[in-house]
Write an enzyme that holds these catalytic residues in place. Structure first.
Site, PDB file in Angstrom:
ATOM      1  N   GLU A  73       0.775  -1.675  -0.505  1.00 37.69           N
ATOM      2  CA  GLU A  73      -0.153  -0.010  -0.400  1.00 37.69           C
ATOM      3  C   GLU A  73       0.783   0.876  -0.037  1.00 37.69           C
ATOM      4  OE1 GLU A  73      -2.981  -0.179   2.874  1.00 37.69           O
ATOM      5  OE2 GLU A  73      -3.951   1.872   1.904  1.00 37.69           O
ATOM      6  N   ASP A  89      -0.642  -5.601   3.021  1.00 36.22           N
ATOM      7  CA  ASP A  89      -1.328  -4.103   3.529  1.00 36.22           C
ATOM      8  C   ASP A  89      -0.767  -3.988   4.931  1.00 36.22           C
ATOM      9  OD1 ASP A  89      -4.437  -2.756   3.835  1.00 36.22           O
ATOM     10  OD2 ASP A  89      -3.123  -1.915   5.271  1.00 36.22           O
ATOM     11  N   ILE A  91      -1.123  -1.754   7.615  1.00 36.93           N
ATOM     12  CA  ILE A  91      -1.659  -1.623   8.611  1.00 36.93           C
ATOM     13  C   ILE A  91      -3.512  -1.366   7.203  1.00 36.93           C
ATOM     14  CG2 ILE A  91      -2.723  -0.501  10.144  1.00 36.93           C
ATOM     15  CD1 ILE A  91      -0.774  -1.674  11.108  1.00 36.93           C
ATOM     16  N   ASP A  92      -4.219  -2.592   7.756  1.00 29.72           N
ATOM     17  CA  ASP A  92      -5.534  -2.625   7.619  1.00 29.72           C
ATOM     18  C   ASP A  92      -7.162  -1.804   7.804  1.00 29.72           C
ATOM     19  OD1 ASP A  92      -7.093  -2.620   4.615  1.00 29.72           O
ATOM     20  OD2 ASP A  92      -8.035  -3.900   5.847  1.00 29.72           O
ATOM     21  N   THR A  94      -6.208   1.449   9.302  1.00 28.23           N
ATOM     22  CA  THR A  94      -5.451   3.000   9.361  1.00 28.23           C
ATOM     23  C   THR A  94      -5.910   3.518  10.522  1.00 28.23           C
ATOM     24  OG1 THR A  94      -3.848   2.537   7.809  1.00 28.23           O
ATOM     25  CG2 THR A  94      -3.269   4.710   9.025  1.00 28.23           C
ATOM     26  N   ASP A 222      -6.366  -4.546   0.254  1.00 25.71           N
ATOM     27  CA  ASP A 222      -6.728  -4.764   1.018  1.00 25.71           C
ATOM     28  C   ASP A 222      -7.544  -5.877   1.270  1.00 25.71           C
ATOM     29  OD1 ASP A 222      -8.574  -1.582   0.496  1.00 25.71           O
ATOM     30  OD2 ASP A 222      -6.879  -1.928   1.323  1.00 25.71           O
TER      31      ASP A 222
HETATM   32  C1  LIP Z   1      -9.481   0.490   5.072  1.00 25.82           C
HETATM   33  C2  LIP Z   1     -10.066  -0.298   4.320  1.00 25.82           C
HETATM   34  C3  LIP Z   1     -11.434  -0.265   4.457  1.00 25.82           C
HETATM   35  C4  LIP Z   1     -11.463   0.680   4.161  1.00 25.82           C
HETATM   36  C5  LIP Z   1     -11.385   2.068   4.194  1.00 25.82           C
HETATM   37  C6  LIP Z   1     -10.228   1.447   4.318  1.00 25.82           C
HETATM   38  P1  LIP Z   1      -7.014   1.650   4.776  1.00 25.82           P
HETATM   39  O1  LIP Z   1      -8.045   0.137   4.692  1.00 25.82           O
HETATM   40  O2  LIP Z   1      -9.686  -1.718   5.146  1.00 25.82           O
HETATM   41  O3  LIP Z   1     -11.867  -1.502   4.367  1.00 25.82           O
HETATM   42  O4  LIP Z   1     -13.371   0.670   4.204  1.00 25.82           O
HETATM   43  O5  LIP Z   1     -11.539   3.518   4.357  1.00 25.82           O
HETATM   44  O6  LIP Z   1      -9.964   2.210   2.754  1.00 25.82           O
HETATM   45  O7  LIP Z   1      -6.786   2.388   4.308  1.00 25.82           O
HETATM   46  O8  LIP Z   1      -6.562   1.228   5.886  1.00 25.82           O
HETATM   47  O9  LIP Z   1      -5.504   0.239   4.618  1.00 25.82           O
END
Ligand code: LIP
Length: 270
Positions: A73, A89, A91-92, A94, A222
């Site tokens: 990412e 990713d 930190i998914d 964040t 993601d």
């Molecule tokens: C997140 C996604 C989540 C989405 C958030 C964000 P990140 O990824 O996992 O589903 O709704 O807006 O995009 O940006 O935390 O890696």
């Protein structure tokens, strides 16, 4: 010509990488390192820990799998020569991490054939929810697990009784459209949950704690690992009209329910 390791070996490496990265994130939870920069909008943040975790993953992969590609990412895509690409990713979820909300994960997947979710073959993946203490894993043709417990297909309710996860982008334009869409879906389902990590949302569909999930605008990192967990647990992951999931739309759940939800999304103008 390097041979591609079997999915079981790749799965073990996915989990080891995700857990190692998770320990770093856990150690940095107190101050999350602060906001290092923003991306698509002022609320699309990258913390210092996002950057640290991706650097850690890339360093380990350079050591262990130097001929493989990496798509992450925060640092983008580096092509490899082995036919494998690691999709990470760091930190998914964040924003959840930034606010101290436990719904965030480290997502590590490895794919073959291409680095495009429309054409790649997902070989193995791990979603490690650090603060929740839960880890989902999957390998192509071998199955999916939650904390080592095998996940299998489960009966899905009709849409009107379905607990449906979703998420939203970070720009005003995306949220205006996505808010109008969820307003039309909400009256048709049991309830909506917005948990903030697509990787965890997908894994909750795989283990039955969500009945279905949809989101517009997911990035490959993601959904790479979580989608494999869903499919290896006997669920379906698709786009709006039945083809592969893509940034246009990702829908996950039991086969009949996914089609019912896709029809409702199309009728709502998705
Ligand atoms: C997140 C996604 C989540 C989405 C958030 C964000 P990140 O990824 O996992 O589903 O709704 O807006 O995009 O940006 O935390 O890696």
């Amino acid at each position: 010509m390097s041979t591609i390791p079997d999915p079981a070996e790749l799965l073990a490496l996915c989990e080891d990488l995700a857990r190692t990265a998770g320990e770093h994130a856990r150690a940095r939870t107190a101050d999350h390192g602060g906001v290092a920069r923003t991306k698509s909008s002022a609320v699309d943040v990258v913390t210092a820990v996002d950057e640290e975790v991706e650097a850690l993953l890339r360093a380990r992969l350079a050591e262990l799998r130097p001929d493989d590609g990496v798509l992450g990412e925060e640092e983008g895509s580096v092509a490899g020569t082995s036919g494998l690409t690691w999709v990470v990713d760091p930190i998914d979820g964040t924003v959840n991490f930034l606010y101290g909300i436990p719904s965030y994960s480290i997502s590590v997947a490895v794919v073959s054939g291409s680095a495009d979710p429309l054409t790649w073959t997902a070989e193995a993946g791990c979603v490690h929810a650090v603060a929740l203490g839960t880890t989902w894993t999957a390998a192509r043709g071998l199955g999916a697990w939650r904390d080592g417990e095998r996940l299998g297909p489960r009966p899905a309710p009709p849409l009107a009784r379905a607990l449906v996860g979703t998420g939203f982008g970070y720009t005003v334009e995306e949220r205006t459209l996505e808010g109008a869409l969820v307003a039309q879906i909400l009256p048709q389902v049991r309830d909506i949950r917005r948990l903030g990590s697509a990787a965890i949302d997908l894994c909750l569909v795989a283990d039955g704690r969500l009945d279905a999930y949809y989101e517009i605008g997911l990035n490959p990192w993601d959904m790479a690992a979580g989608s494999l967990v869903v499919s290896e647990a006997g669920g379906a992951v698709q786009g709006l009209t039945g083809g592969p999931a893509s940034p246009a739309m990702t829908i996950a759940g039991g086969y009949d329910l996914v089609e019912e939800l896709a029809a409702a999304l199309r009728a709502a103008g998705a």
